[in-house]
Scaffold this motif. Structure first.
Motif, mmCIF file in Angstrom:
data_model
loop_
_atom_site.group_PDB
_atom_site.id
_atom_site.type_symbol
_atom_site.label_atom_id
_atom_site.label_comp_id
_atom_site.label_asym_id
_atom_site.label_seq_id
_atom_site.Cartn_x
_atom_site.Cartn_y
_atom_site.Cartn_z
ATOM 1 N N VAL A 97 -1.532 -7.790 8.436
ATOM 2 C CA VAL A 97 -1.836 -7.936 9.866
ATOM 3 C C VAL A 97 -0.662 -8.567 10.616
ATOM 4 O O VAL A 97 -0.436 -8.255 11.793
ATOM 5 C CB VAL A 97 -3.144 -8.727 10.107
ATOM 6 C CG1 VAL A 97 -4.339 -7.961 9.566
ATOM 7 C CG2 VAL A 97 -3.084 -10.124 9.521
ATOM 8 N N ALA A 100 1.668 -5.673 11.269
ATOM 9 C CA ALA A 100 1.151 -4.846 12.361
ATOM 10 C C ALA A 100 1.372 -5.514 13.706
ATOM 11 O O ALA A 100 1.719 -4.858 14.700
ATOM 12 C CB ALA A 100 -0.339 -4.571 12.138
ATOM 13 N N LEU A 115 -3.299 0.841 9.350
ATOM 14 C CA LEU A 115 -3.785 -0.535 9.216
ATOM 15 C C LEU A 115 -5.240 -0.565 8.759
ATOM 16 O O LEU A 115 -5.600 -1.306 7.828
ATOM 17 C CB LEU A 115 -3.630 -1.263 10.551
ATOM 18 C CG LEU A 115 -4.219 -2.665 10.654
ATOM 19 C CD1 LEU A 115 -3.579 -3.607 9.637
ATOM 20 C CD2 LEU A 115 -4.054 -3.202 12.073
ATOM 21 N N TYR A 136 1.563 -0.042 2.285
ATOM 22 C CA TYR A 136 1.410 -0.213 3.738
ATOM 23 C C TYR A 136 2.751 -0.530 4.393
ATOM 24 O O TYR A 136 3.103 0.053 5.429
ATOM 25 C CB TYR A 136 0.411 -1.326 4.049
ATOM 26 C CG TYR A 136 0.442 -1.709 5.509
ATOM 27 C CD1 TYR A 136 -0.250 -0.954 6.455
ATOM 28 C CD2 TYR A 136 1.220 -2.767 5.963
ATOM 29 C CE1 TYR A 136 -0.176 -1.256 7.809
ATOM 30 C CE2 TYR A 136 1.300 -3.082 7.309
ATOM 31 C CZ TYR A 136 0.604 -2.320 8.230
ATOM 32 O OH TYR A 136 0.704 -2.616 9.574
#
Length: 243
Positions: A97, A100, A115, A136
Motif C-alpha cells: 500500500v 501504491a 493492488l 506486485y
C-alpha cells in the motif's frame, strides 16, 4: 456540494481531532482520494470498520476544499483482518500500500486492479507473502513505465541470458557494459524474476529459499532507485520470514 461514488482501497489513516480520521485511498476511477471520516472513531460509527487499511469499499463522498468528506462506505473486500493476523503478510501488505500511495496520484484502473488482486491474494494465502509482494512491485513499476528487463541487455539489446543486474540501467546488462562490482544473478534467480513479472506462479512457487532471497534484494534495489526515496515499510519486512 458535488458528490461522487467510487470503488477504493484504503491505503492509510490518520487521526483528526477526537473522533475523526483522515482516510487516504486509491480510487478505481478518481485516483488518490483524501477524505475525512467524521465520527469514525466512535463505537456508534456506521462505517468505522470499513475504512481501515487494506479494505476495499464502495465509497460515496462529497467534495471539500482541501479534503473530501465520506458520506457512505460499504465493504466490497474485507482483507484487513486476515492480513493483520499474520506478521509476514501484514508487513508485505504495508509495503504494497505504501508503494501504491507513492506511485499513483492520477486515475489508473490498472494500478487499482493490481493492488486489489495483491491484497486479495495475501488475505487468502494464495502464495508466499514475499512472492506476492515481489510480483506486485515488479508489475506496479511496469505499469508506471519502468518495466525491468531480465532477458536481453537493457543497454545494448544484446540477446541474453545475462547475469549482471544494474537497477540504474533498467535490468540485466551484457558484460561489455556492466560496471565493475555489480551483482551477478544466478540462472534460477533470473528465471524467478521473469516469472514474478509475468505471473507464472508454477515457477515462482517452485523456487528455492536462496533464489527468492536474491530476487527480493534485486527487486528492492530496483524499486527504491525508481521511487528515489526509500520505502519506510520495507525496513520492517523480514525477508527470512516472508520468503
Amino acid at each position: 456540494m458535488p458528490t461522487y461514488r467510487d470503488e477504493a482501497v484504503v491505503l492509510r489513516t490518520h487521526q483528526l481531532g477526537e473522533a475523526d480520521r483522515i482516510i487516504t485511498m486509491l480510487g478505481k476511477h478518481r485516483g488518490k482520494i483524501r477524505a475525512v471520516a467524521k465520527g469514525v472513531r466512535r463505537t456508534s460509527s456506521r462505517f468505522g470498520s470499513h475504512v481501515e487499511p487494506f479494505m476495499v469499499v464502495d465509497l460515496q463522498c462529497y467534495e471539500g476544499r482541501s479534503l473530501d468528506v465520506i458520506q457512505q462506505a460499504e465493504s466490497l473486500g474485507s482483507y484487513g483482518s486476515p492480513i493483520a493476523a499474520d506478521y509476514a503478510t501484514f508487513t508485505a501488505a504495508n509495503v504494497i500500500v505504501e508503494t501504491a500511495d507513492r506511485l499513483t496520484d492520477e486515475p489508473s484502473p490498472q494500478q487499482y486492479l493490481l493492488l486489489v488482486g495483491a491484497l486479495r491474494a495475501l488475505s487468502r494465502g494464495d502464495h508466499g507473502p514475499s512472492l506476492i509482494l515481489d510480483s506486485y512491485l515488479l508489475r506496479a513499476l511496469s505499469i508506471a513505465g519502468w518495466a525491468p528487463t531480465f532477458g536481453d541487455c537493457a543497454v545494448t539489446g544484446a540477446p541474453g541470458p545475462h547475469t549482471a543486474f544494474v537497477a540504474q540501467l533498467g535490468g540485466v546488462v551484457a558484460d561489455a557494459v556492466a560496471p565493475p562490482g555489480v551483482p551477478r544473478l544466478s540462472r534460477e534467480t533470473i528465471e524467478l524474476l521473469g516469472a514474478l513479472l509475468t505471473g507464472d506462479w508454477a515457477v515462482a512457487d517452485a523456487s528455492g529459499q536462496s533464489t527468492r532471497g536474491q530476487a527480493s534484494g534485486v527487486i528492492a534495489a530496483y524499486v527504491q532507485w525508481h521511487l528515489e526515496r526509500g520505502l519506510k515499510s520495507l525496513n520492517h519486512l523480514d525477508r527470512a520470514v516472508t520468503a
